[in-house]
Design an enzyme around this catalytic site. Sequence first.
Site, PDB file in Angstrom:
ATOM      1  N   TYR A 187     -54.665  63.222  98.648  1.00 15.11           N
ATOM      2  CA  TYR A 187     -55.957  62.897  98.063  1.00 15.11           C
ATOM      3  C   TYR A 187     -56.760  61.994  98.982  1.00 15.11           C
ATOM      4  O   TYR A 187     -56.228  61.144  99.666  1.00 15.11           O
ATOM      5  CB  TYR A 187     -55.828  62.291  96.666  1.00 15.11           C
ATOM      6  CG  TYR A 187     -55.067  60.993  96.566  1.00 15.11           C
ATOM      7  CD1 TYR A 187     -55.742  59.781  96.429  1.00 15.11           C
ATOM      8  CD2 TYR A 187     -53.680  60.977  96.559  1.00 15.11           C
ATOM      9  CE1 TYR A 187     -55.053  58.586  96.303  1.00 15.11           C
ATOM     10  CE2 TYR A 187     -52.983  59.785  96.436  1.00 15.11           C
ATOM     11  CZ  TYR A 187     -53.667  58.603  96.314  1.00 15.11           C
ATOM     12  OH  TYR A 187     -52.981  57.421  96.202  1.00 15.11           O
ATOM     13  N   LYS A 229     -61.830  60.284  93.836  1.00 24.44           N
ATOM     14  CA  LYS A 229     -60.662  60.892  94.470  1.00 24.44           C
ATOM     15  C   LYS A 229     -60.841  62.403  94.535  1.00 24.44           C
ATOM     16  O   LYS A 229     -61.356  63.013  93.604  1.00 24.44           O
ATOM     17  CB  LYS A 229     -59.400  60.562  93.678  1.00 24.44           C
ATOM     18  CG  LYS A 229     -59.075  59.080  93.669  1.00 24.44           C
ATOM     19  CD  LYS A 229     -57.841  58.773  92.848  1.00 24.44           C
ATOM     20  CE  LYS A 229     -57.556  57.278  92.887  1.00 24.44           C
ATOM     21  NZ  LYS A 229     -56.394  56.923  92.058  1.00 24.44           N
ATOM     22  N   HIS A 274     -54.312  54.907  86.915  1.00 22.10           N
ATOM     23  CA  HIS A 274     -54.846  53.832  87.743  1.00 22.10           C
ATOM     24  C   HIS A 274     -56.348  53.967  87.959  1.00 22.10           C
ATOM     25  O   HIS A 274     -56.893  55.063  87.915  1.00 22.10           O
ATOM     26  CB  HIS A 274     -54.173  53.837  89.124  1.00 22.10           C
ATOM     27  CG  HIS A 274     -52.685  53.727  89.047  1.00 22.10           C
ATOM     28  ND1 HIS A 274     -51.869  54.416  89.906  1.00 22.10           N
ATOM     29  CD2 HIS A 274     -51.869  53.025  88.234  1.00 22.10           C
ATOM     30  CE1 HIS A 274     -50.599  54.136  89.626  1.00 22.10           C
ATOM     31  NE2 HIS A 274     -50.583  53.303  88.604  1.00 22.10           N
ATOM     32  N   HIS A 309     -56.977  57.555  86.632  1.00 20.86           N
ATOM     33  CA  HIS A 309     -56.383  58.763  87.200  1.00 20.86           C
ATOM     34  C   HIS A 309     -54.868  58.632  87.263  1.00 20.86           C
ATOM     35  O   HIS A 309     -54.333  57.553  87.529  1.00 20.86           O
ATOM     36  CB  HIS A 309     -56.936  58.999  88.612  1.00 20.86           C
ATOM     37  CG  HIS A 309     -56.338  60.193  89.263  1.00 20.86           C
ATOM     38  ND1 HIS A 309     -55.378  60.089  90.243  1.00 20.86           N
ATOM     39  CD2 HIS A 309     -56.537  61.514  89.051  1.00 20.86           C
ATOM     40  CE1 HIS A 309     -55.021  61.305  90.615  1.00 20.86           C
ATOM     41  NE2 HIS A 309     -55.710  62.182  89.915  1.00 20.86           N
ATOM     42  N   ASP A 346     -46.419  50.466  85.660  1.00 22.52           N
ATOM     43  CA  ASP A 346     -47.169  51.329  84.756  1.00 22.52           C
ATOM     44  C   ASP A 346     -46.693  51.216  83.310  1.00 22.52           C
ATOM     45  O   ASP A 346     -47.461  51.507  82.393  1.00 22.52           O
ATOM     46  CB  ASP A 346     -47.126  52.771  85.236  1.00 22.52           C
ATOM     47  CG  ASP A 346     -47.940  52.970  86.505  1.00 22.52           C
ATOM     48  OD1 ASP A 346     -48.813  52.130  86.799  1.00 22.52           O
ATOM     49  OD2 ASP A 346     -47.694  53.966  87.214  1.00 22.52           O
ATOM     50  N   GLN A 368     -60.533  57.447 103.412  1.00 21.06           N
ATOM     51  CA  GLN A 368     -59.082  57.333 103.550  1.00 21.06           C
ATOM     52  C   GLN A 368     -58.417  58.571 102.964  1.00 21.06           C
ATOM     53  O   GLN A 368     -58.858  59.100 101.946  1.00 21.06           O
ATOM     54  CB  GLN A 368     -58.603  56.081 102.807  1.00 21.06           C
ATOM     55  CG  GLN A 368     -57.124  55.800 102.888  1.00 21.06           C
ATOM     56  CD  GLN A 368     -56.780  54.487 102.193  1.00 21.06           C
ATOM     57  OE1 GLN A 368     -57.493  53.513 102.308  1.00 21.06           O
ATOM     58  NE2 GLN A 368     -55.680  54.479 101.473  1.00 21.06           N
ATOM     59  N   ASP A 369     -57.338  59.034 103.602  1.00 21.40           N
ATOM     60  CA  ASP A 369     -56.504  60.122 103.093  1.00 21.40           C
ATOM     61  C   ASP A 369     -55.135  59.560 102.737  1.00 21.40           C
ATOM     62  O   ASP A 369     -54.568  58.762 103.492  1.00 21.40           O
ATOM     63  CB  ASP A 369     -56.310  61.207 104.154  1.00 21.40           C
ATOM     64  CG  ASP A 369     -57.536  62.061 104.347  1.00 21.40           C
ATOM     65  OD1 ASP A 369     -58.081  62.533 103.345  1.00 21.40           O
ATOM     66  OD2 ASP A 369     -57.941  62.256 105.512  1.00 21.40           O
ATOM     67  N   ASN A 370     -54.608  59.997 101.583  1.00 19.47           N
ATOM     68  CA  ASN A 370     -53.295  59.553 101.117  1.00 19.47           C
ATOM     69  C   ASN A 370     -52.428  60.758 100.784  1.00 19.47           C
ATOM     70  O   ASN A 370     -52.943  61.823 100.446  1.00 19.47           O
ATOM     71  CB  ASN A 370     -53.437  58.690  99.853  1.00 19.47           C
ATOM     72  CG  ASN A 370     -54.297  57.479 100.081  1.00 19.47           C
ATOM     73  OD1 ASN A 370     -54.103  56.739 101.024  1.00 19.47           O
ATOM     74  ND2 ASN A 370     -55.281  57.286  99.221  1.00 19.47           N
ATOM     75  N   ARG A 395     -50.276  86.937 109.439  1.00 21.08           N
ATOM     76  CA  ARG A 395     -49.709  85.687 109.960  1.00 21.08           C
ATOM     77  C   ARG A 395     -49.541  84.630 108.888  1.00 21.08           C
ATOM     78  O   ARG A 395     -48.766  83.700 109.027  1.00 21.08           O
ATOM     79  CB  ARG A 395     -50.611  85.117 111.063  1.00 21.08           C
ATOM     80  CG  ARG A 395     -50.807  86.022 112.250  1.00 21.08           C
ATOM     81  CD  ARG A 395     -51.914  85.509 113.123  1.00 21.08           C
ATOM     82  NE  ARG A 395     -53.181  85.566 112.368  1.00 21.08           N
ATOM     83  CZ  ARG A 395     -54.312  85.009 112.763  1.00 21.08           C
ATOM     84  NH1 ARG A 395     -54.361  84.350 113.897  1.00 21.08           N
ATOM     85  NH2 ARG A 395     -55.414  85.126 112.034  1.00 21.08           N
ATOM     86  N   ARG A 397     -47.290  59.113  87.676  1.00 23.37           N
ATOM     87  CA  ARG A 397     -47.894  58.038  88.470  1.00 23.37           C
ATOM     88  C   ARG A 397     -49.270  57.754  87.887  1.00 23.37           C
ATOM     89  O   ARG A 397     -50.137  58.605  87.888  1.00 23.37           O
ATOM     90  CB  ARG A 397     -48.001  58.445  89.929  1.00 23.37           C
ATOM     91  CG  ARG A 397     -46.656  58.685  90.595  1.00 23.37           C
ATOM     92  CD  ARG A 397     -46.856  59.147  92.028  1.00 23.37           C
ATOM     93  NE  ARG A 397     -45.612  59.499  92.670  1.00 23.37           N
ATOM     94  CZ  ARG A 397     -44.915  58.674  93.454  1.00 23.37           C
ATOM     95  NH1 ARG A 397     -45.347  57.459  93.682  1.00 23.37           N
ATOM     96  NH2 ARG A 397     -43.790  59.083  94.006  1.00 23.37           N
ATOM     97  N   GLU A 445     -60.220  75.989 104.858  1.00 22.99           N
ATOM     98  CA  GLU A 445     -60.919  74.755 105.191  1.00 22.99           C
ATOM     99  C   GLU A 445     -60.847  73.874 103.944  1.00 22.99           C
ATOM    100  O   GLU A 445     -61.369  74.232 102.899  1.00 22.99           O
ATOM    101  CB  GLU A 445     -62.372  75.082 105.543  1.00 22.99           C
ATOM    102  CG  GLU A 445     -63.139  73.908 106.065  1.00 22.99           C
ATOM    103  CD  GLU A 445     -64.515  74.331 106.522  1.00 22.99           C
ATOM    104  OE1 GLU A 445     -65.420  74.439 105.658  1.00 22.99           O
ATOM    105  OE2 GLU A 445     -64.677  74.569 107.740  1.00 22.99           O
TER     106      GLU A 445
END
Length: 184
Positions: free
Chosen positions: A132, A72, A62, A119, A169, A46-48, A23, A59, A28
């Site tokens: 992340y 992260k 930071h 990062h 940046d 928090q999830d981004n 399938r 990117r 996980e």
Amino acid sequence: MRVVETYFDAIKVIELTKHEDERGFFMEIYNKESFNKIGIFNEFVQDNCSSTLKKGVLRGLHYQKEPFAQSKLIRCTKGKIVDISVDLRKNSPTYGQSVLIELSGNQNRLVLIPKGFAHGVLVVEDDSEYNYKVDNVFNKDYDRGLDYNCLNIDYSKYFNGDIYVSQRDKNNPILCDIDNNFEY
């Protein structure tokens, strides 16, 4: 789930267990108990998700100063990226050194970047996406950046072309001029 690589005694590459059959597969991605068993005790809040259409976009780099520093947990879900971390912990034997880790959507790997590191992500394949988790909320007043080009990182090992960064940046300070309160 297991830690398969560690850098600077802090950055961890985690290999997830992938269950495959006719399938498809099941993995996980995050389980607090499983993470605790491998020595990771962060409380993620928090999830981004970040999507980039064209390769060559960088990117970052930071970070957020304390008390809003963030760890992260990064996973590429589509395409291919190079995850970039720079040690900003004062008095660290690896201060100012970087780690670059390739991640792709067909891997079953995560990278944990702890507090104290700048990062960034270099997108090396069109139409890439990564998710992340962070263990602290975003706070604009504590948000900072580091010039991606001040560390003599050879990005051509991963992407041979022009690198595109945001206007913000482009104006990030070099390492000796950053506003940083991390200690080793």
